[in-house]
Design an enzyme around this catalytic site. Structure first.
Site, PDB file in Angstrom:
ATOM      1  CG  HIS A  14      51.402  94.398  35.531  1.00 21.83           C
ATOM      2  ND1 HIS A  14      50.159  94.442  36.107  1.00 21.83           N
ATOM      3  CD2 HIS A  14      52.268  94.268  36.568  1.00 21.83           C
ATOM      4  CE1 HIS A  14      50.257  94.350  37.420  1.00 21.83           C
ATOM      5  NE2 HIS A  14      51.536  94.230  37.723  1.00 21.83           N
ATOM      6  CG  HIS A  16      56.260  94.151  39.732  1.00 26.95           C
ATOM      7  ND1 HIS A  16      56.010  95.390  40.271  1.00 26.95           N
ATOM      8  CD2 HIS A  16      55.049  93.622  39.416  1.00 26.95           C
ATOM      9  CE1 HIS A  16      54.698  95.589  40.308  1.00 26.95           C
ATOM     10  NE2 HIS A  16      54.089  94.532  39.794  1.00 26.95           N
ATOM     11  CG  HIS A 194      49.844  97.337  40.876  1.00 26.37           C
ATOM     12  ND1 HIS A 194      50.757  97.967  40.078  1.00 26.37           N
ATOM     13  CD2 HIS A 194      50.234  96.033  40.961  1.00 26.37           C
ATOM     14  CE1 HIS A 194      51.664  97.072  39.696  1.00 26.37           C
ATOM     15  NE2 HIS A 194      51.373  95.887  40.212  1.00 26.37           N
ATOM     16  CD  GLU A 197      47.685  92.125  42.961  1.00 26.22           C
ATOM     17  OE1 GLU A 197      48.139  93.191  43.430  1.00 26.22           O
ATOM     18  OE2 GLU A 197      48.406  91.120  42.719  1.00 26.22           O
ATOM     19  CG  ASP A 275      52.169  90.904  38.803  1.00 24.12           C
ATOM     20  OD1 ASP A 275      52.737  92.013  38.849  1.00 24.12           O
ATOM     21  OD2 ASP A 275      51.270  90.575  39.601  1.00 24.12           O
ATOM     22  CG  ASP A 276      56.026  89.995  40.719  1.00 21.46           C
ATOM     23  OD1 ASP A 276      56.950  90.809  40.831  1.00 21.46           O
ATOM     24  OD2 ASP A 276      54.828  90.283  40.954  1.00 21.46           O
TER      25      ASP A 276
END
Ligand code: HPA
Ligand code: ZN
Length: 331
Positions: A14, A16, A194, A197, A275-276
């Site tokens: 996961h 981005h 997703h 969250e 994630d980011d």
């Protein structure tokens, strides 16, 4: 422990890729492409990364990616991330990318995919890092638009390992994308989404019931529904949990409050992800390390989480066996 975590062969499910854009590269690409940035310096960019919730992050995330214009930019973005990830012991990366965010700026799908795919091929050769591509749809945009993007991606269907669903969750339930996901299923493309969250546990159930996903991204709010937890456990449905992301976006207040210990206790199939990483203060190593420190996890627990990711990743059987052997040699 830090050394053990670095050496652990980590698969990241996961991520981005646009969220791996570090301020240094953002500035370099802005200069290369003559794009004006609303920041005076690299330090100012980092200082701006204080978020109240998912939405406040998404504003800066979409703004940051305005520097990405050519296939070369997407190649540099991904290679920059692959090199950093590889240096911290990441052996496989599944990258979500957001075509609608680029199409809206006049950047063609082929530019994005060809740039990313070239980086994936080079990372495999140079870094022994395998990868997978997940084309994500923006859930706060109309479902029709997602369907058009899926059709436009026809020349690239073979290159996609899955489609995904991201962006602002509140008010945009999985149900909105039933037809798009049904079409992907008919095309033989795997599906992830997703859910849970910021959105409620009911969105996780919808993703299972209506989108036929093989994985839930985040999913931490499943704990609000014990019957759903039991269902996820029985299905061995992977949850791609992103601990530092959840702290930064205030899904939880502090890492110590993160529900990972309860999720583990419930017998769920969990993986740890960043994630980011450029926005949330750390990559895979930092996410593992923050959890290990907060929860006192043993080497066996860390190995189990890393094993889960390798077992459910989109990768060919030979690569999976090779990585599992490497992992077990640490046990
Ligand atoms: N959640 C939802 N959408 C996103 C995220 C996230 O953490 N990062 C990039 N798009
Ligand atoms: Zn995400």
């Amino acid at each position: 422990m830090q050394d053990f975590i670095t050496r652990l062969p980590k698969a990241e499910l996961h991520l981005h890729i646009e969220g791996s854009l570090e301020p240094e590269l953002m500035f370099a690409l802005a200069e290369r492409n003559g794009v004006a940035l609303p920041y005076a310096s690299i330090e100012a960019v980092r200082e701006a990364y204080q978020f109240d919730d998912l939405q406040s992050f998404l504003v800066l995330y979409y703004q940051g990616m305005s520097v990405l214009r050519t296939a070369e930019d997407f190649f540099d973005l991904a290679m920059d991330y692959f090199r950093r990830a590889s240096a911290e012991g990441v052996v496989h990366v599944e990258l979500h990318f957001d075509p609608q965010a680029h199409l809206a700026r006049g950047i063609e799908l082929g530019v994005v995919i060809e740039g990313l795919a070239r980086a994936c091929r080079l990372a495999s050769r140079e870094l022994d890092l395998s990868s997978a591509l997940i084309m994500a749809f923006l859930r706060d945009r109309p479902a029709d638009e997602a369907m058009q993007v899926l059709e436009r991606a026809a020349p690239y269907w073979e290159m996609l390992d899955a489609i995904g669903l991201d962006s602002a969750e509140h008010g945009h339930p999985p149900q909105k994308f039933v037809e798009v996901f049904e079409r992907a299923r008919a095309l033989g493309i795997a599906r992830v989404a997703h859910a849970g969250e910021e959105g409620p546990a009911a969105y996780i159930a919808q993703a299972l019931d209506l989108l036929d996903v093989c994985r839930i991204d985040h999913g931490v709010r499943c704990l609000e529904d014990p019957a759903l937890v039991e269902r996820l456990r029985a299905l061995r449905m992977p949850l791609t949990v992103c601990p530092l992301s959840n702290v930064k976006l205030k899904v939880v207040e502090r890492i110590d409050d993160h529900p990972l210990p309860q999720l583990l206790e419930a017998g769920l199939l969990l993986t740890i992800n960043s994630d980011d990483p450029a926005y949330f203060g750390g990559g895979m190593r930092d996410n593992f390390l923050a959890c290990q420190r907060a929860f006192g996890w043993s080497e066996a627990t860390l190995l189990g989480l890393a094993r889960n990711a390798i077992e459910v990743a989109f990768m060919d059987p030979a690569r999976r066996s090779e990585l599992l052997v490497r992992l077990e040699s640490m046990a």
